[in-house]
Design a protein around this motif. Structure first.
Motif, mmCIF file in Angstrom:
data_model
loop_
_atom_site.group_PDB
_atom_site.id
_atom_site.type_symbol
_atom_site.label_atom_id
_atom_site.label_comp_id
_atom_site.label_asym_id
_atom_site.label_seq_id
_atom_site.Cartn_x
_atom_site.Cartn_y
_atom_site.Cartn_z
ATOM 1 N N LYS A 176 0.832 -1.206 0.000
ATOM 2 C CA LYS A 176 0.000 0.000 0.000
ATOM 3 C C LYS A 176 0.863 1.252 0.000
ATOM 4 N N CYS A 177 1.932 1.260 0.797
ATOM 5 C CA CYS A 177 2.840 2.412 0.845
ATOM 6 C C CYS A 177 3.505 2.643 -0.510
ATOM 7 N N LEU A 178 3.864 1.540 -1.168
ATOM 8 C CA LEU A 178 4.471 1.636 -2.493
ATOM 9 C C LEU A 178 3.529 2.328 -3.469
ATOM 10 N N ASN A 179 2.295 1.899 -3.500
ATOM 11 C CA ASN A 179 1.329 2.456 -4.440
ATOM 12 C C ASN A 179 0.920 3.877 -4.083
ATOM 13 N N VAL A 180 0.839 4.168 -2.796
ATOM 14 C CA VAL A 180 0.526 5.537 -2.370
ATOM 15 C C VAL A 180 1.629 6.484 -2.817
ATOM 16 N N GLY A 181 2.878 6.051 -2.655
ATOM 17 C CA GLY A 181 4.012 6.871 -3.075
ATOM 18 C C GLY A 181 4.000 7.135 -4.569
ATOM 19 N N ILE A 182 3.713 6.091 -5.357
ATOM 20 C CA ILE A 182 3.654 6.253 -6.815
ATOM 21 C C ILE A 182 2.512 7.173 -7.209
ATOM 22 N N ASP A 183 1.343 6.977 -6.587
ATOM 23 C CA ASP A 183 0.182 7.810 -6.899
ATOM 24 C C ASP A 183 0.453 9.280 -6.590
ATOM 25 N N LEU A 184 1.127 9.533 -5.463
ATOM 26 C CA LEU A 184 1.459 10.915 -5.089
ATOM 27 C C LEU A 184 2.408 11.524 -6.110
ATOM 28 N N TYR A 185 3.425 10.757 -6.502
ATOM 29 C CA TYR A 185 4.370 11.242 -7.511
ATOM 30 C C TYR A 185 3.655 11.562 -8.816
ATOM 31 N N GLU A 186 2.729 10.674 -9.228
ATOM 32 C CA GLU A 186 2.046 10.854 -10.505
ATOM 33 C C GLU A 186 1.118 12.065 -10.490
ATOM 34 N N LYS A 187 0.552 12.369 -9.337
ATOM 35 C CA LYS A 187 -0.279 13.573 -9.222
ATOM 36 C C LYS A 187 0.574 14.830 -9.396
ATOM 37 N N ILE A 188 1.749 14.818 -8.760
ATOM 38 C CA ILE A 188 2.670 15.953 -8.892
ATOM 39 C C ILE A 188 3.166 16.059 -10.334
ATOM 40 N N GLU A 189 3.507 14.905 -10.912
ATOM 41 C CA GLU A 189 3.983 14.860 -12.301
ATOM 42 C C GLU A 189 2.928 15.413 -13.252
ATOM 43 N N LYS A 190 1.666 15.019 -13.039
ATOM 44 C CA LYS A 190 0.573 15.478 -13.896
ATOM 45 C C LYS A 190 0.366 16.981 -13.771
ATOM 46 N N LYS A 191 0.456 17.477 -12.538
ATOM 47 C CA LYS A 191 0.276 18.908 -12.307
ATOM 48 C C LYS A 191 1.382 19.711 -12.983
ATOM 49 N N ILE A 192 2.629 19.223 -12.878
ATOM 50 C CA ILE A 192 3.763 19.904 -13.515
ATOM 51 C C ILE A 192 3.588 19.917 -15.030
ATOM 52 N N TRP A 193 3.139 18.782 -15.593
ATOM 53 C CA TRP A 193 2.956 18.670 -17.033
ATOM 54 C C TRP A 193 1.858 19.613 -17.534
ATOM 55 N N ILE A 194 0.756 19.712 -16.771
ATOM 56 C CA ILE A 194 -0.334 20.614 -17.141
ATOM 57 C C ILE A 194 0.132 22.068 -17.114
#
Length: 206
Positions: A176-194
């Motif tokens: 769960k911690c692994l996936n939470v970390g990835i999801d958090l990174y991807e949200k930041i990544e998506k925001k930066i890309w937008i």
């Protein structure tokens, strides 16, 4: 014949190939000095495929590498061994400091990444494991490691990758911690890309 004598005889046999098959020396030097960067590049490429499974693989493999190198460091302090060229005349084809020979960090790193990839992508893993084996073999050929150094390093790399993989997939909290970390990174990544696309569009209009 003791283990140490066998290790030395196998080393001499492989290392002498640098004389017998000298046309392969440039390739062997490449494997020893540069091929490890292919693993680093591979990890980066897998990460930026933006596939969730690949990102799980990358993070799991990086944790495995930390464990593997940690174990290798502990072993090198308890079982210090000079490199082959320190006391004997060998065919040394690459420059190397006279630090601990046992176990091989190159073998640990190559096999921990290759095994980590193989646990998620079996076909890819075979290719990476072959490359890891070639790198380890080249370290003997080039006169900077004994066979037992690279065999132990390979064992540490494989075991570390298997151990962390099992821990992550059998311990629900870790998964769960692994996936939470990835999801958090991807949200930041998506925001930066937008934001990047907005800024670029605004600059084009101006």
């Amino acid at each position: 014949m003791g283990i140490s004598q066998t290790d030395d005889l196998v080393f001499q046999f492989i290392n002498h190939m640098a004389v017998t098959f000298s046309t392969l020396n440039p390739f062997m030097r490449f494997l020893s000095e540069k091929a490890e960067y292919l693993f680093y590049l591979g990890i980066i490429v897998y990460w930026f495929t933006r596939i969730h499974k690949n990102r799980q693989m990358v993070i799991t493999t990086l944790f495995s590498a930390c464990v593997g190198f940690g174990l290798g460091s502990i072993l090198s302090h308890f079982f210090y061994r000079d490199r082959p060229f320190v006391h004997d005349t060998v065919n040394q084809l690459i420059e190397h400091s006279a630090n601990a020979s046992f176990p091989s960090d190159h073998s640990i790193g190559a096999f921990v990444i290759a095994t980590g990839i193989g646990l998620f992508h079996k076909k890819d893993g075979v290719i990476w494991l072959v490359l890891a084996g070639l790198i380890s073999f080249s370290r003997i050929w080039n006169g900077v490691h004994y066979p037992s150094d690279v065999i132990t390093g390979a064992f540490i790399g494989v075991i570390s990758a298997l151990m962390i993989y099992q821990m992550v997939h059998r311990w629900s909290v870790a998964y769960k911690c692994l996936n939470v970390g990835i999801d958090l990174y991807e949200k930041i990544e998506k925001k930066i890309w937008i934001n990047y696309k907005k800024d670029r569009s605004s600059n084009l209009k101006n």
